[in-house]
Scaffold this active site. Structure first.
Site, PDB file in Angstrom:
ATOM      1  N   VAL A 177     -11.403   0.292   6.388  1.00 40.73           N
ATOM      2  CA  VAL A 177     -12.522  -0.629   6.148  1.00 40.73           C
ATOM      3  C   VAL A 177     -12.774  -0.714   4.654  1.00 40.73           C
ATOM      4  CG1 VAL A 177     -14.971  -1.084   6.534  1.00 40.73           C
ATOM      5  CG2 VAL A 177     -13.597  -0.079   8.357  1.00 40.73           C
ATOM      6  N   VAL A 189       0.831  -1.201   0.000  1.00 38.63           N
ATOM      7  CA  VAL A 189       0.000   0.000   0.000  1.00 38.63           C
ATOM      8  C   VAL A 189       0.870   1.257   0.000  1.00 38.63           C
ATOM      9  CG1 VAL A 189      -1.739   1.324   1.275  1.00 38.63           C
ATOM     10  CG2 VAL A 189      -1.904  -1.173   1.144  1.00 38.63           C
ATOM     11  N   LYS A 223      -6.843  -0.848  10.627  1.00 39.31           N
ATOM     12  CA  LYS A 223      -8.175  -1.176  11.165  1.00 39.31           C
ATOM     13  C   LYS A 223      -8.133  -1.593  12.624  1.00 39.31           C
ATOM     14  CE  LYS A 223      -7.683  -5.746   9.094  1.00 39.31           C
ATOM     15  NZ  LYS A 223      -6.472  -5.379   8.338  1.00 39.31           N
ATOM     16  N   GLU A 273      -2.896 -15.130   4.418  1.00 43.10           N
ATOM     17  CA  GLU A 273      -1.605 -15.121   5.077  1.00 43.10           C
ATOM     18  C   GLU A 273      -1.186 -16.551   5.429  1.00 43.10           C
ATOM     19  OE1 GLU A 273       0.146 -12.417   5.502  1.00 43.10           O
ATOM     20  OE2 GLU A 273      -1.383 -10.936   4.956  1.00 43.10           O
ATOM     21  N   LYS A 309     -13.311  -4.268  11.614  1.00 46.43           N
ATOM     22  CA  LYS A 309     -13.933  -3.370  10.644  1.00 46.43           C
ATOM     23  C   LYS A 309     -15.378  -3.068  11.028  1.00 46.43           C
ATOM     24  CE  LYS A 309     -11.003  -5.179   6.955  1.00 46.43           C
ATOM     25  NZ  LYS A 309     -10.929  -6.061   5.766  1.00 46.43           N
ATOM     26  N   GLY A 365      -1.691 -15.500  -2.610  1.00 43.42           N
ATOM     27  CA  GLY A 365      -1.461 -14.294  -1.829  1.00 43.42           C
ATOM     28  C   GLY A 365      -2.714 -13.676  -1.247  1.00 43.42           C
ATOM     29  N   GLY A 385     -10.933  -1.338   2.129  1.00 46.83           N
ATOM     30  CA  GLY A 385      -9.907  -0.903   1.193  1.00 46.83           C
ATOM     31  C   GLY A 385     -10.305   0.303   0.373  1.00 46.83           C
TER      32      GLY A 385
END
Length: 457
Positions: free
Chosen positions: A157, A46, A130, A215, A230, A212, A159
């Site tokens: 929240v 990001v 978040k 996790e 969220k 991906g 994205g």
């Protein structure tokens, strides 16, 4: 299902796309963004996307001046201007003349401490964190107000979906009482794969990890903890309810199997991880305190619902108001570029407010409700048993003793007697009654595994 919004209904429902509105926010007039210096804490997926937008967009007046990250020698890239200062020391950022600090590092510490210090040093903050906002949002907002600064968290929240700004500004004139949504792209991807290919949960999870989407340790996603954080934020922003994340019930999707999608389809439904918060009028009338129904759990949703049509890693939020009906926000809930659009939109909002000399708007009075997951709804019970006579009778007796009526029994033919799956649906009743019955049912010796209990929305 009564009250299901129609995506093409202009009267009672609105659809807001992340790419449409998010890009409009970045392209909005930038009169207030002149000479605004920005520091970036974190240069991962990001963070690097935020940096690209700040440096490539010629129609903004934002200037990236600092990047804070560990191992900066390894992180440095040649596409950023040489004027950008790379550092591993937070004091370099706090002692500088930056106007806005952008936090995209994640984690609770030292992140919380650094954000507090940034606000105390007279800098506004934009964060996508978040868990931090769910746990400490009210205190950080109060600190920002005391320091005459701003803290924005639109990317925390869903994205790139502009749901936070939509609830705070676009729906400010309404009185919202219910928020439902699909807030975790990992869970939605896994459930979509089970539904479309019939693979087991474990296989779908491994595929999500390879791509991906999940996790190495996926527990925060599949156990509902990510979505719960969220939902905590949405309950505060949309319903003005201040609640602790831990008070909201969260249940895992790991028990969902392909047979559950087959049975759900026979009921005209599919299965999704649903985050749900609702202020119920009848509960408020029964108590002096406000009561909030809230939970994150896998649930059956009708195929006609917008929630059923969310595929892959998409996110969707449905907000219901007393006056405006239902509004639907949907789009990419994760990923570098969509999330970065939300971050840059928040930066621009702060920059414009600073230029215009605007201060924080008056914060709405927050309720501190009692939180419960005791929804009144229909219920789905899927059993896996060693077949023998009298099973249905035994189950019906326990359910009847708990005051629960059976709606239907469905059994797929041709399954092995040693692992026989079948379904019982229940008429509307409190979730607590079903859990009470299941405490007795799950001790019965013919069960191969514990009963799967899902609400039917």
């Amino acid at each position: 299902m009564p009250g299901t919004p129609k995506l093409d209904s202009a009267k009672n429902s609105a659809v807001v796309g992340a790419q449409d509105v998010g890009t409009q926010n970045v392209d909005a007039q930038n009169d207030g963004a002149q000479n605004c210096k920005v520091a970036l804490m974190g240069f991962g997926t990001v963070g690097s996307s935020v940096a690209r937008i700040l440096c490539e967009r010629s129609n903004t007046h934002l200037r990236l001046t600092h990047i804070l990250n560990r191992n900066v020698a390894r992180k440095k890239v040649d596409w950023l201007p040489s004027s950008v200062r790379w550092t591993e020391n937070i004091d370099d950022v706090l002692s500088s003349g930056v106007d806005i600090v952008v936090e995209v590092m994640g984690g609770l510490q030292p992140t919380e401490d650094w954000i507090r210090r940034a606000l105390e040093s007279g800098k506004s903050v934009v964060t996508a964190n978040k868990q931090l906002i769910a746990r400490h949002g009210p205190e950080l907002i109060a600190l920002a107000r005391r320091m005459k600064q701003q803290i924005e968290f639109g990317a925390s929240v869903a994205g790139g979906v502009p749901v936070i700004s939509g609830l705070q500004e676009g729906l400010a004139g309404d009185e919202l009482f219910k928020i439902r949504g699909i807030l975790n792209g990992t869970c939605n991807y896994i459930l979509s794969q089970i539904e479309s290919t019939g693979i087991p949960f474990a296989t779908a999870l491994r595929e999500a990890q390879k791509l991906g989407f999940a996790e190495a340790d996926p527990s925060e996603d599949i156990d509902g903890l990510d979505a719960r954080a969220k939902l905590t934020i949405l309950a505060r922003v949309g319903l003005h309810c201040r609640v602790n994340a831990e008070s909201i019930s969260a249940r895992s999707i790991s028990a969902i199997d392909s047979i559950d999608f087959e049975y759900a389809n026979q009921l005209g439904c599919t299965i999704r991880q649903i985050s749900w918060a609702e202020l119920r009028e009848e509960l408020r009338e029964q108590s002096k305190d406000d009561n909030l129904l809230a939970a994150v759990q896998p649930a059956l949703v009708e195929l006609s619902s917008p929630l059923a049509r969310v595929e892959g890693s998409q996110n969707l939020v449905m907000a219901t108001g007393k006056y405006g009906g239902e509004t639907v926000f949907g789009g990419h809930g994760a990923g570098g570029h969509p999330t970065a659009v939300a971050v840059v939109s928040d930066i621009l909002a702060i920059a414009r407010a600073k230029q215009a000399g605007m201060s924080y708007a008056v914060q709405p009075i927050e309720k501190t409700p009692t939180v419960t997951a005791d929804f009144i709804t229909k219920h789905y019970l899927r059993f896996m048993v060693k077949d023998r006579p009298g099973i249905i009778a035994s189950l019906a007796t326990i359910l009847s003793q708990c005051g629960i009526n059976i709606d239907a029994v469905v059994q797929k033919p041709g399954c092995p007697k040693s692992h026989l799956p079948f379904l019982i649906t229940l008429e509307e009743c409190k979730a607590s009654l079903v859990e009470q019955a299941l405490q007795q049912i799950n001790s019965l010796d013919f069960l191969v595994q514990p009963c799967l209990h899902l609400p039917i929305l």
